[in-house]
Design a protein around this motif. Structure first.
Motif, PDB file in Angstrom:
ATOM      1  N   TRP A   1     -14.211 -12.664  10.196  1.00  0.00           N
ATOM      2  CA  TRP A   1     -13.626 -12.452  11.520  1.00  0.00           C
ATOM      3  C   TRP A   1     -12.626 -11.302  11.529  1.00  0.00           C
ATOM      4  O   TRP A   1     -12.397 -10.673  12.575  1.00  0.00           O
ATOM      5  N   ASP A   2     -12.003 -11.017  10.379  1.00  0.00           N
ATOM      6  CA  ASP A   2     -11.027  -9.925  10.354  1.00  0.00           C
ATOM      7  C   ASP A   2     -11.679  -8.573  10.136  1.00  0.00           C
ATOM      8  O   ASP A   2     -10.998  -7.562   9.998  1.00  0.00           O
ATOM      9  N   GLY A   3     -13.025  -8.540  10.054  1.00  0.00           N
ATOM     10  CA  GLY A   3     -13.727  -7.272   9.897  1.00  0.00           C
ATOM     11  C   GLY A   3     -14.063  -6.919   8.466  1.00  0.00           C
ATOM     12  O   GLY A   3     -14.787  -5.958   8.223  1.00  0.00           O
TER      13      GLY A   3
END
Length: 219
Positions: free
Chosen positions: A2-4
């Motif tokens: 989710w944080d890339g």
């Protein structure tokens, strides 16, 4: 994630268990792994990721070392390899009748200096199986391949008019070119034109017998 950040790359296009893959699927997955190791090694040069003998940059150092080696030294130090390629049975202690000739593998190794010159040249090494399946190995090889090059051939026949002094050095240089060719095929890549030679390279690589290999961008 989710944080890339990227945890890994996955696909369900191929079975995850090698036992469930076809020969072609397994070869392609082997090529993917080989390519990933090559890219990772170039990105992190101080890490021990890729076997040097499967690194085209490392093999190119061997080509440079051979090209700059004097012909006199080459003829002295590589004559045993030439003779062993033709008559490997004479270099081993077992009775030729007990040797499975199809398993004969003849090797010659040498180390290279930091400026890509040949340093130590090892005696020829021969690996083979006896007819009863027993493995045999005669000769020595380097313990550290980070500064060494390996030549490898099956048993060979030479024309009676073959000129060792004039032709063998070129055959060995072209053999390393062929190894570089096969390393590229092992990664599913087309080799550079200068390495598209017809000589013997690696004994096996991912993609043997497969005509269509996946296209891999240079990037």
């Amino acid at each position: 994630m989710w944080d890339g950040s990227i945890r890994g790359h996955e696909t369900d296009d191929y079975p995850h268990d090698p036992a469930d893959r076809t020969q072609e699927e397994q070869a392609i997955m082997g090529q993917v792994e080989a390519r990933a190791k090559y890219v990772a090694q170039r990105e992190f040069p101080d890490e021990d990721i890729l076997d040097p003998l499967w690194d085209p940059d490392h093999l190119e150092r061997g080509v440079e070392a051979l090209v700059n080696y004097t012909l006199g030294e080459f003829r002295t130090n590589f004559r045993d390899y030439y003779e062993a390629l033709q008559r490997p049975e004479e270099f081993v202690p077992d009775d030729p009748a007990d040797i499975d000739e199809a398993t004969l593998r003849i090797y010659k190794s040498f180390t290279i200096t930091e400026d890509n010159r040949i340093d130590e040249v090892y005696d020829t090494m021969i690996n083979y199986d006896l007819e009863d399946g027993t493995f045999r190995s005669v000769g020595d090889a380097p313990d550290d391949w980070s500064h060494a090059i390996d030549l490898n051939h099956p048993k060979m026949e030479f024309d009676p008019n073959y000129d060792f002094d004039a032709q063998f050095h070129r055959l060995i240089v072209e053999h390393l070119h062929a190894q570089i060719r096969d390393v590229h095929y092992n990664m599913g890549m087309e080799p550079p034109d200068e390495y598209k030679v017809s000589g013997f390279g690696k004994f096996s690589y991912h993609g043997d017998g497969i005509d269509t290999r996946p296209h891999t961008p240079d990037a």
